[in-house]
Design a protein around this motif. Structure first.
Motif, mmCIF file in Angstrom:
data_model
loop_
_atom_site.group_PDB
_atom_site.id
_atom_site.type_symbol
_atom_site.label_atom_id
_atom_site.label_comp_id
_atom_site.label_asym_id
_atom_site.label_seq_id
_atom_site.Cartn_x
_atom_site.Cartn_y
_atom_site.Cartn_z
ATOM 1 N N ALA A 273 22.361 32.843 -21.420
ATOM 2 C CA ALA A 273 21.292 31.896 -21.107
ATOM 3 C C ALA A 273 21.850 30.488 -20.902
ATOM 4 C CB ALA A 273 20.253 31.887 -22.229
ATOM 5 N N ASP A 274 22.829 30.129 -21.717
ATOM 6 C CA ASP A 274 23.446 28.807 -21.603
ATOM 7 C C ASP A 274 24.177 28.652 -20.274
ATOM 8 O OD1 ASP A 274 24.361 26.243 -22.503
ATOM 9 O OD2 ASP A 274 26.290 27.150 -23.006
ATOM 10 N N LYS B 247 22.444 25.195 -18.225
ATOM 11 C CA LYS B 247 23.317 24.270 -18.945
ATOM 12 C C LYS B 247 22.511 23.137 -19.578
ATOM 13 C CE LYS B 247 27.596 25.651 -18.738
ATOM 14 N NZ LYS B 247 28.352 25.884 -19.985
ATOM 15 N N ASP B 248 22.901 22.838 -20.813
ATOM 16 C CA ASP B 248 22.330 21.700 -21.546
ATOM 17 C C ASP B 248 20.837 21.831 -21.798
ATOM 18 O OD1 ASP B 248 24.848 20.521 -21.673
ATOM 19 O OD2 ASP B 248 24.558 19.461 -19.777
ATOM 20 N N LEU C 236 20.740 25.686 -26.859
ATOM 21 C CA LEU C 236 21.851 25.200 -27.673
ATOM 22 C C LEU C 236 21.520 25.237 -29.163
ATOM 23 C CD1 LEU C 236 23.032 22.147 -25.526
ATOM 24 C CD2 LEU C 236 24.168 24.364 -25.765
ATOM 25 N N GLN C 237 20.284 24.928 -29.519
ATOM 26 C CA GLN C 237 19.894 24.961 -30.924
ATOM 27 C C GLN C 237 20.063 26.362 -31.499
ATOM 28 O OE1 GLN C 237 15.800 23.969 -31.733
ATOM 29 N NE2 GLN C 237 16.189 23.606 -33.898
ATOM 30 N N MET C 238 19.581 27.360 -30.781
ATOM 31 C CA MET C 238 19.648 28.725 -31.276
ATOM 32 C C MET C 238 21.048 29.310 -31.164
ATOM 33 S SD MET C 238 16.737 28.671 -32.364
ATOM 34 C CE MET C 238 16.888 30.260 -33.152
ATOM 35 N N LEU C 239 21.809 28.896 -30.148
ATOM 36 C CA LEU C 239 23.184 29.353 -30.018
ATOM 37 C C LEU C 239 24.032 28.803 -31.170
ATOM 38 C CD1 LEU C 239 25.381 30.846 -28.475
ATOM 39 C CD2 LEU C 239 25.636 28.834 -26.991
ATOM 40 N N THR D 259 24.043 15.375 -27.984
ATOM 41 C CA THR D 259 24.111 14.459 -26.840
ATOM 42 C C THR D 259 22.792 14.458 -26.077
ATOM 43 O OG1 THR D 259 24.995 16.134 -25.315
ATOM 44 C CG2 THR D 259 26.599 14.861 -26.607
ATOM 45 N N ILE D 260 22.024 15.546 -26.235
ATOM 46 C CA ILE D 260 20.727 15.676 -25.560
ATOM 47 C C ILE D 260 19.597 15.210 -26.481
ATOM 48 C CG2 ILE D 260 19.128 17.288 -24.447
ATOM 49 C CD1 ILE D 260 21.590 19.141 -24.056
#
Length: 206
Positions: free
Chosen positions: A47-48, A52-53, A58-61, A83-84
């Motif tokens: 999914a990432d 991207k970003d 990203l939280q779950m990964l 960074t996000i």
């Protein structure tokens, strides 16, 4: 705060509001609900790659890497997330624990970066407390443990008076955090035992 529930809530919100990498994300949710974080990480990596970003991915990964004890990947992923979303408290919290795990790993005993991991862990917990407020015992408990572990690490090399004084200050910081936990959750024997331990270490340094 139950950080696992908050993470799952973020996942559900993402699933219901986004069409990005939907199939991979739905598979990762199913895997996480079963406690299969290895499969979840694989699906979230896919999914990432497609989105991207994306903060929710990203939280779950990052959380999946944490559960899989892939701490360096966890740190890198949560750093991307911050960074996000620079005020995402769970990212600071889990990155702090991951950094502390690496610092305490016996394999890191000869690594010159070990002290940096302790300092970075403390910085993460402090930032998480700053964002989240001072009513979360879990935050103070983990920072108290980080202060304690860092003090122990420093004490092995402490020979001079000022070096020992620096260790004592760290142990006192640990006690202060543990006392905060006891204010919120009185009579916790594990925390009382850690306070006793810290005090014994301080006595040994004098």
């Amino acid at each position: 705060m139950n950080y696992f529930k908050k993470a799952i809530l973020g996942l559900i919100i993402f699933t219901s509001t986004s069409s990005f990498a939907q199939s991979n994300y739905e598979r990762s949710m199913q895997a996480m609900m079963k406690g299969d974080y290895k499969t979840a990480a694989i699906q979230l990596e896919k999914a990432d790659a497609k989105t991207k970003d994306n903060a929710n991915v990203l939280q779950m990964l990052g959380y999946s890497y944490f559960q899989n004890r892939e701490y360096e990947k966890c740190i890198a992923t949560y750093s991307r997330l911050l960074t996000i979303k620079p005020t995402e408290v769970t990212a600071y919290y889990y990155r702090g624990i991951a950094r502390l795990k690496i610092a305490n790993d016996p394999k890191e005993s000869l690594n010159t970066m070990r002290e940096n991991f302790y300092l970075a862990s403390l910085k993460d917990f402090t930032k998480a407390i700053e964002i989240n407020g001072d009513e979360d015992a879990q935050m103070f408990q983990n920072r108290g443990l980080a202060y304690k572990d860092y003090a122990i690490f420093r004490s092995f090399k402490a020979k001079k008076k000022e070096e020992k004084a620096a260790c004592v200050a760290l142990f006192n910081n640990s006690i202060a955090d543990f006392q905060k936990v006891l204010t919120l959750q009185p009579l916790r024997k594990d925390i009382i035992d850690w306070v006793t331990y810290d005090k014994a270490q301080i006595a040994s340094l004098k």
